[in-house]
Scaffold this active site. Structure first.
Site, PDB file in Angstrom:
ATOM      1  N   SER A   1       0.340  -1.190  -0.792  1.00 36.09           N
ATOM      2  CA  SER A   1      -0.005   0.054  -0.059  1.00 36.09           C
ATOM      3  C   SER A   1       0.247   1.514  -0.261  1.00 36.09           C
ATOM      4  O   SER A   1       2.230   1.307   0.468  1.00 36.09           O
ATOM      5  CB  SER A   1      -0.482  -0.413   1.327  1.00 36.09           C
ATOM      6  OG  SER A   1      -0.161   0.174   2.265  1.00 36.09           O
ATOM      7  N   ASP A   2       0.224   2.423  -0.090  1.00 35.72           N
ATOM      8  CA  ASP A   2       1.096   3.864  -0.177  1.00 35.72           C
ATOM      9  C   ASP A   2       0.779   3.744   1.796  1.00 35.72           C
ATOM     10  O   ASP A   2      -0.390   3.360   1.943  1.00 35.72           O
ATOM     11  CB  ASP A   2       0.232   4.876  -1.039  1.00 35.72           C
ATOM     12  CG  ASP A   2       1.582   6.221  -1.106  1.00 35.72           C
ATOM     13  OD1 ASP A   2       1.991   5.756   0.220  1.00 35.72           O
ATOM     14  OD2 ASP A   2       1.102   7.204  -1.808  1.00 35.72           O
ATOM     15  N   TRP A   3       1.894   4.718   1.346  1.00 37.39           N
ATOM     16  CA  TRP A   3       1.804   4.749   3.259  1.00 37.39           C
ATOM     17  C   TRP A   3       0.078   4.871   3.911  1.00 37.39           C
ATOM     18  O   TRP A   3      -0.156   6.601   4.196  1.00 37.39           O
ATOM     19  CB  TRP A   3       2.929   5.644   3.445  1.00 37.39           C
ATOM     20  CG  TRP A   3       3.688   4.496   4.247  1.00 37.39           C
ATOM     21  CD1 TRP A   3       4.638   4.884   4.913  1.00 37.39           C
ATOM     22  CD2 TRP A   3       4.874   3.901   3.103  1.00 37.39           C
ATOM     23  NE1 TRP A   3       6.025   4.150   5.187  1.00 37.39           N
ATOM     24  CE2 TRP A   3       5.582   3.806   4.196  1.00 37.39           C
ATOM     25  CE3 TRP A   3       4.433   3.161   2.099  1.00 37.39           C
ATOM     26  CZ2 TRP A   3       7.222   2.103   3.543  1.00 37.39           C
ATOM     27  CZ3 TRP A   3       5.756   2.355   1.642  1.00 37.39           C
ATOM     28  CH2 TRP A   3       6.543   2.154   1.900  1.00 37.39           C
TER      29      TRP A   3
ATOM     30  N   ALA B   1      -3.063   4.113   2.819  1.00 36.38           N
ATOM     31  CA  ALA B   1      -3.122   3.348   1.827  1.00 36.38           C
ATOM     32  C   ALA B   1      -4.520   2.837   2.190  1.00 36.38           C
ATOM     33  O   ALA B   1      -5.390   2.685   1.717  1.00 36.38           O
ATOM     34  CB  ALA B   1      -2.740   3.745   0.679  1.00 36.38           C
TER      35      ALA B   1
END
Ligand code: BGC
Length: 719
Positions: A259-261, A263
């Site tokens: 995931s993005d941080w 997300a």
């Protein structure tokens, strides 16, 4: 006892294999080892591996010798060190090679430099003990306002695809994983955590996905990061269509989706829709968050225990992580150790800057002739400003950074005086300052020539939360230069017409206030730690500029497609990409809108001639040959560009599309034959009804030239 025995066998296998080269081992034996490891893990241990355990690491299983997975941004240098709470560590040795940013790399149009660049990054990541570098960023430049354009590459999917492959391979040659981001349709920072992107399937396939696909399939990227935004109503990071259907099924991606941080926002979606690893530092959970509280933490354990989630799904996520750990030799003694801040790395940073800086205008002012100059005025606070430390997650602690002023001073030598006036102050909400303008005008008047070093910045300081213009999590308010620079530049040019305007920035600038009057304009982007050296070499003619714009520079914001169709930044947190496939020059050329500087444009100190176009039909496409000659008296490089135009089509097609290019280095008088092969994909479009790429028979024009709007040779092929 049996358990202990299995463990012992496994460890001895690991030990033996650690002495062998990873390449020689068959994939299936590796998969077997992964299966054995997984069979030894408890559910809790598995779940510990699929979420973060500190700002930049995911959990390991110490009992089984499985280490943490350690990551770092990306994309143009290994980021400063951060502790568990996301706050930069003080006093640690984390200085690195600060490479030119993504758009600068793309402006070189030199895929070999992509490889060299990736190699620097990968080597430094290893030397800093990282396993994954969070780059490249390959999102399409849809609007000049996106705060992260500088981290990306281009408005054109073909150029992105060609530049990204080397980058990924270069990183991964160092036993470090690249992480291609942010998948997908993360083309603005405004509302990035909430905005829902709606676009046609054709736009997705033709414009927004090819860069990711090339990074995965041609570059072999080990990991991919899901974006923050939603796509067709579902968050990208756990978007069934993007992750399961396209990435994992169609493209057969067998690496790790992270995931993005922060997300991941829904446990079940993440579990079922393809997220393998939840990263982030949820500061809402306190300064030392309990990572078990993550969406892919304790809840997952409970769901499996309640039979709501099949443990096999978790096994598959763990398998994908272990697979990449093996691929990057994390269990092997032969893993590369990398190197940090070497002269070779700095030379690569310089080379990319030299080839990436773009000369936009030159009314006989450049290169400067040393004999004719006694004083150079460098005007503009950017001239004395360092960029590497700011901009959000891409910030690096540069080993050093040569500013424009320092670079010019060094190359000017003892005989030329370099005077400096900032002209504006880099401060929050800074406006034009009459005192600073008056001082700049005075310095400009007294000089033989003015180098105006201005443009945009990433942030006012190194702090994460003072993002200014070309920065993560905010977009630019407009295309007009900050700090009242339009007024300043006009006053400087009036005081001394012999002015070259040099701009930092990640995208286009509105130049209406002074563009016609400036004798020279240089787009310097953010050119890394050697940016000032490269700039000075170009200014004094030690380097012949060869960079070309990887994006259209519109005359004004309203001309650019997302803004012309009224779909930026969207309404009620939804943005409809109604311009469809007409992104960048595809829009300007199809709609006949004259840009300020077109895609693919950039000047040289020499001249090139194109001749002898020959187009031959092949089984599925065409072979294209032509000659490029350096007709001037300076060695230089031309980026020969090949565009295809579909002359007979049942659907709308752009006026032209880039399908090939070659950077040709030529001595004065030298000529070279360029050969470019066009496969069937060069002629295809994505058919939404058939859900596949199709080639329609008929005539296609082949346009060869030095920019998207400077076509020198035209031929055709009928398929
Ligand atoms: C950014 C990513 C970055 C991550 C880790 C996020 O805010 O969008 O690009 O890799 O943080 O720093």
């Amino acid at each position: 006892m049996k358990h202990l025995l299995t463990l012992a066998v496994l460890f001895s296998t690991l030990l033996v294999t650690s002495c062998q080269s990873q390449e020689t081992k068959s994939q299936s034996s590796e998969e077997n080892k992964i299966d054995s490891l997984i069979s030894l893990m408890t559910l809790e241990e598995k779940v510990n591996m699929i979420h973060a355990e500190s700002s930049f690491a995911s959990g390991g299983v110490p009992r089984l010798g499985i280490p943490h997975w350690i990551m770092s941004d990306g994309p143009h240098g290994v980021r400063k060190e951060h502790g568990i709470d996301y706050v930069p560590d003080e006093g640690v040795a984390d200085s690195v090679t600060y490479l030119p940013v993504g758009v600068t790399l793309a402006s070189t149009w030199n895929p070999d430099l992509g490889l060299a660049y990736g190699n620097v990054l990968g080597g430094e990541a290893r030397a800093r003990g990282k396993d994954v570098i969070l780059g490249p960023g390959v999102n399409i430049i849809r609007t000049p306002l996106n705060g992260r354009n500088f981290e990306y590459m281009s408005e054109d999917p073909y150029l992105v695809s060609k530049m990204v492959v080397g980058y990924v391979k270069g990183v991964q040659q160092n036993d470090v994983s690249a992480c291609v981001k942010h998948y997908a349709a993360n083309n603005q920072e405004t509302d990035r955590n909430t905005v829902n992107v709606e676009m046609s399937e054709r736009a997705l396939r033709e414009i927004y996905l090819p860069g990711f696909k090339a990074a995965i399939q041609e570059g072999g990227a080990n990991t991919l990061m899901g974006a923050y935004n939603k796509f067709r109503g579902q968050y990208c990071t756990h978007n069934d269509y993007l992750m399961n259907k396209v990435l994992k099924e169609e493209w057969a991606f067998n690496g790790t989706v992270m995931s993005d941080w922060g997300a991941v926002l829904n446990t079940k979606e993440a579990i079922f829709n393809g997220t393998d690893l939840e990263m982030g530092t949820d500061l809402a959970l306190g300064p030392k968050p309990d990572y078990g509280k993550f969406y892919m933490g304790d809840t997952v354990v409970a769901l499996v225990k309640a039979d709501s989630v099949d443990e096999k799904i978790i096994d598959e996520k763990v398998r994908r992580i272990l697979r990449i750990m093996y691929r990057t030799k994390m269990f092997s003694a032969s893993r590369g150790t990398g190197s940090l801040n070497t002269a070779e790395h700095q030379a690569t940073a310089l080379k990319v800057a030299e080839e990436g800086i773009v000369l936009l205008k030159n009314d006989n002012i450049l290169p400067l002739k040393r004999d004719a100059i006694k004083t150079i005025a460098v005007i503009g606070a950017n001239g004395d400003h360092k960029h590497g430390g700011a901009g959000g997650s891409s910030q690096v602690n540069a080993k050093y950074e040569v500013t424009a002023l320092a670079g010019i001073k060094k190359l000017a030598g003892d005989k030329i005086k370099v005077a400096y006036a900032p002209g504006y102050a880099i401060v929050k909400d800074g406006k034009s300052n009459s005192k600073l303008i008056a001082e700049a005008v005075k310095v400009a008047k007294a000089a033989d020539v003015v180098i105006y070093a201005g443009g945009w910045i990433h942030g006012y300081s190194d702090a994460w939360n003072d993002n200014a213009f070309d920065s993560e999590s905010v977009d630019k308010p407009n295309m007009n230069l900050p700090f009242g620079q339009d007024e300043l530049i006009a006053a400087v040019i009036k005081a001394n017409p012999k002015t070259v305007v040099v701009l930092n920035g990640g995208a286009a600038t509105d130049m209406q206030a002074w563009g016609n009057d400036a004798k020279g304009i240089i787009q310097a982007w953010y050119a890394g730690m050697e940016g000032g050296t490269a700039l000075a070499k170009i200014i004094f003619g030690e380097v012949n500029p060869s960079g070309k714009l990887p994006m259209t520079f519109p005359k004004k914001l309203q001309d650019s497609p997302a803004h012309a169709v009224g779909e930026y930044p969207g309404k009620d947190k939804v943005v409809h990409y109604n311009e469809g496939i007409l992104v960048g020059y595809r829009y300007f050329d199809t709609k006949n809108i004259e840009p300020l500087f077109p895609f693919g444009y950039g000047l040289s100190y020499t001249t090139f001639e194109f001749s002898n176009l020959a187009v031959t039909k092949t089984e599925k496409g065409a072979a294209v040959k032509f000659t490029v000659k350096n007709t001037g008296s300076t060695a230089g490089a031309e980026v020969a560009q090949l565009y295809v135009k579909d002359e007979e089509s049942s659907v709308e097609r752009p006026a032209k599309e880039l399908k090939g290019f070659s950077k040709v280095f030529l001595q004065p008088g030298e000529s070279k034959e360029v050969e470019l092969t066009l496969g069937e994909e060069a002629f295809q479009f994505y058919d939404e009804a058939k859900k596949q790429w199709v080639t329609e028979p008929g005539k296609f024009s082949i346009l060869v030239g030095s920019s998207s709007r400077d076509v020198k040779l035209t031929g055709d092929v009928t398929l």
